[in-house]
Enzyme design. Structure first.
Site, PDB file in Angstrom:
ATOM      1  N   ASP A  86     -41.680 -39.211  -3.389  1.00 44.89           N
ATOM      2  CA  ASP A  86     -41.208 -37.900  -2.916  1.00 44.89           C
ATOM      3  C   ASP A  86     -40.650 -37.091  -4.094  1.00 44.89           C
ATOM      4  OD1 ASP A  86     -40.422 -35.895  -1.176  1.00 44.89           O
ATOM      5  OD2 ASP A  86     -38.836 -37.050  -0.194  1.00 44.89           O
TER       6      ASP A  86
ATOM      7  N   TYR B 216     -37.975 -47.836   1.699  1.00 41.93           N
ATOM      8  CA  TYR B 216     -37.906 -48.202   3.120  1.00 41.93           C
ATOM      9  C   TYR B 216     -38.255 -49.673   3.386  1.00 41.93           C
ATOM     10  CZ  TYR B 216     -37.021 -43.351   4.575  1.00 41.93           C
ATOM     11  OH  TYR B 216     -36.461 -42.105   4.779  1.00 41.93           O
TER      12      TYR B 216
HETATM   13  N1  AR6 Z   1     -47.455 -42.281  -7.285  1.00 41.17           N
HETATM   14  C1  AR6 Z   1     -47.835 -43.210  -6.369  1.00 41.17           C
HETATM   15  N2  AR6 Z   1     -46.982 -44.081  -5.790  1.00 41.17           N
HETATM   16  C2  AR6 Z   1     -45.681 -43.989  -6.145  1.00 41.17           C
HETATM   17  C3  AR6 Z   1     -45.196 -43.044  -7.069  1.00 41.17           C
HETATM   18  C4  AR6 Z   1     -46.140 -42.163  -7.647  1.00 41.17           C
HETATM   19  N3  AR6 Z   1     -45.794 -41.227  -8.539  1.00 41.17           N
HETATM   20  N4  AR6 Z   1     -43.841 -43.219  -7.190  1.00 41.17           N
HETATM   21  C5  AR6 Z   1     -43.509 -44.253  -6.391  1.00 41.17           C
HETATM   22  N5  AR6 Z   1     -44.606 -44.724  -5.756  1.00 41.17           N
HETATM   23  P1  AR6 Z   1     -41.057 -44.775  -1.863  1.00 41.17           P
HETATM   24  P2  AR6 Z   1     -40.773 -45.052   1.054  1.00 41.17           P
HETATM   25  C6  AR6 Z   1     -44.744 -45.823  -4.789  1.00 41.17           C
HETATM   26  O1  AR6 Z   1     -39.728 -45.387  -2.087  1.00 41.17           O
HETATM   27  O2  AR6 Z   1     -40.628 -46.516   0.932  1.00 41.17           O
HETATM   28  C7  AR6 Z   1     -37.757 -41.363  -0.878  1.00 41.17           C
HETATM   29  O3  AR6 Z   1     -36.509 -41.184  -1.462  1.00 41.17           O
HETATM   30  C8  AR6 Z   1     -43.666 -46.877  -4.715  1.00 41.17           C
HETATM   31  O4  AR6 Z   1     -43.803 -47.815  -5.794  1.00 41.17           O
HETATM   32  O5  AR6 Z   1     -41.423 -43.576  -2.664  1.00 41.17           O
HETATM   33  O6  AR6 Z   1     -41.670 -44.500   2.121  1.00 41.17           O
HETATM   34  C9  AR6 Z   1     -37.977 -40.464   0.341  1.00 41.17           C
HETATM   35  O7  AR6 Z   1     -37.301 -39.232   0.215  1.00 41.17           O
HETATM   36  C10 AR6 Z   1     -43.992 -47.510  -3.374  1.00 41.17           C
HETATM   37  O8  AR6 Z   1     -45.115 -48.404  -3.531  1.00 41.17           O
HETATM   38  O9  AR6 Z   1     -41.244 -44.322  -0.302  1.00 41.17           O
HETATM   39  C11 AR6 Z   1     -37.429 -41.299   1.445  1.00 41.17           C
HETATM   40  O10 AR6 Z   1     -36.025 -41.164   1.572  1.00 41.17           O
HETATM   41  C12 AR6 Z   1     -44.472 -46.319  -2.543  1.00 41.17           C
HETATM   42  O11 AR6 Z   1     -44.744 -45.264  -3.486  1.00 41.17           O
HETATM   43  C13 AR6 Z   1     -37.758 -42.709   1.041  1.00 41.17           C
HETATM   44  O12 AR6 Z   1     -37.840 -42.690  -0.373  1.00 41.17           O
HETATM   45  C14 AR6 Z   1     -43.466 -45.809  -1.530  1.00 41.17           C
HETATM   46  O13 AR6 Z   1     -42.153 -45.913  -2.065  1.00 41.17           O
HETATM   47  C15 AR6 Z   1     -39.104 -43.133   1.569  1.00 41.17           C
HETATM   48  O14 AR6 Z   1     -39.304 -44.487   1.265  1.00 41.17           O
END
Ligand code: AR6
Length: 178
Positions: free
Chosen positions: A35, A122
């Site tokens: 995000d 999450y």
């Molecule tokens: N490109 C692709 N994947 C990514 C990137 C990127 N640039 N950066 C991280 N990931 P998360 P959630 C991966 O925590 O679990 C946020 O603060 C990461 O390694 O981004 O759905 C929101 O505002 C993991 O595999 O999302 C919410 O509050 C995946 O993206 C909360 O986090 C999801 O990790 C959502 O949590």
């Protein structure tokens, strides 16, 4: 593997697709992880548009422009927080994929990239999330003819391995839903 599904390791903000999916929270006002990366890459106009959306329920999705991203669109979805598995987490995560695909279809989007929704902050188990992501995608692609390419962008090797494994497994007749 389904010819319309790709699995790569990389950064979703760098993908040359029509839409990227954001793993957001219910406020849609930004956060960490993917995000934060999407908001940084898209610029402040994205937050301005997100403010006008007044949040998003868990399991639902909303669409905005992509601003400074290569992607023309960002589809924001809110995955479930993992609470052990008996709080409807599987159905809510499946709902995220379903609603993202519905929005992609209604906006004529042909190429879309997903992060591994819910598996970072999450804490949804990656293997279980990969299985849901791939089965929802295969289910949707069976009847959809507008989407040409669905890319799963895995940020680390462990996530990439899980997606690869379940994509291969999904091809086995024993797991087929047909
Ligand atoms: N490109 C692709 N994947 C990514 C990137 C990127 N640039 N950066 C991280 N990931 P998360 P959630 C991966 O925590 O679990 C946020 O603060 C990461 O390694 O981004 O759905 C929101 O505002 C993991 O595999 O999302 C919410 O509050 C995946 O993206 C909360 O986090 C999801 O990790 C959502 O949590």
């Amino acid at each position: 593997m389904n010819a319309r599904i790709e699995i790569i390791q990389g950064d979703i903000t760098q993908q040359d697709v029509e839409a990227i999916v954001n793993a957001a929270n219910t406020t849609l006002l930004g956060g960490g992880g993917v995000d934060g990366a999407i908001h940084r890459a898209a610029g402040p106009e994205l937050l301005d548009e997100c403010r006008s959306l007044r949040g998003c329920a868990t399991g639902a999705a909303k669409i905005t422009r992509g601003y400074r991203l290569t992607a023309q669109w960002v589809i924001h979805t809110v995955g479930p927080v993992w609470q052990g598995g008996d709080h409807d987490e599987d159905a809510l995560l499946a709902g995220c994929y379903h609603q993202c695909f519905s929005l992609a279809e209604s906006h004529g989007i042909a190429t879309i990239a997903f992060p591994s929704i819910s598996t970072g902050a999450y804490r949804f188990p990656v293997e279980r999330a990969a299985r849901i992501a791939l089965s929802e995608t295969r289910r949707f692609l069976k009847t959809n003819r507008t989407l040409r390419k669905v890319v799963f962008v895995c940020f680390n090797a462990m996530t990439y391995d899980c997606y690869q494994r379940f994509a291969a497994e999904a091809e086995k007749p024993v797991n087929s839903e047909q």
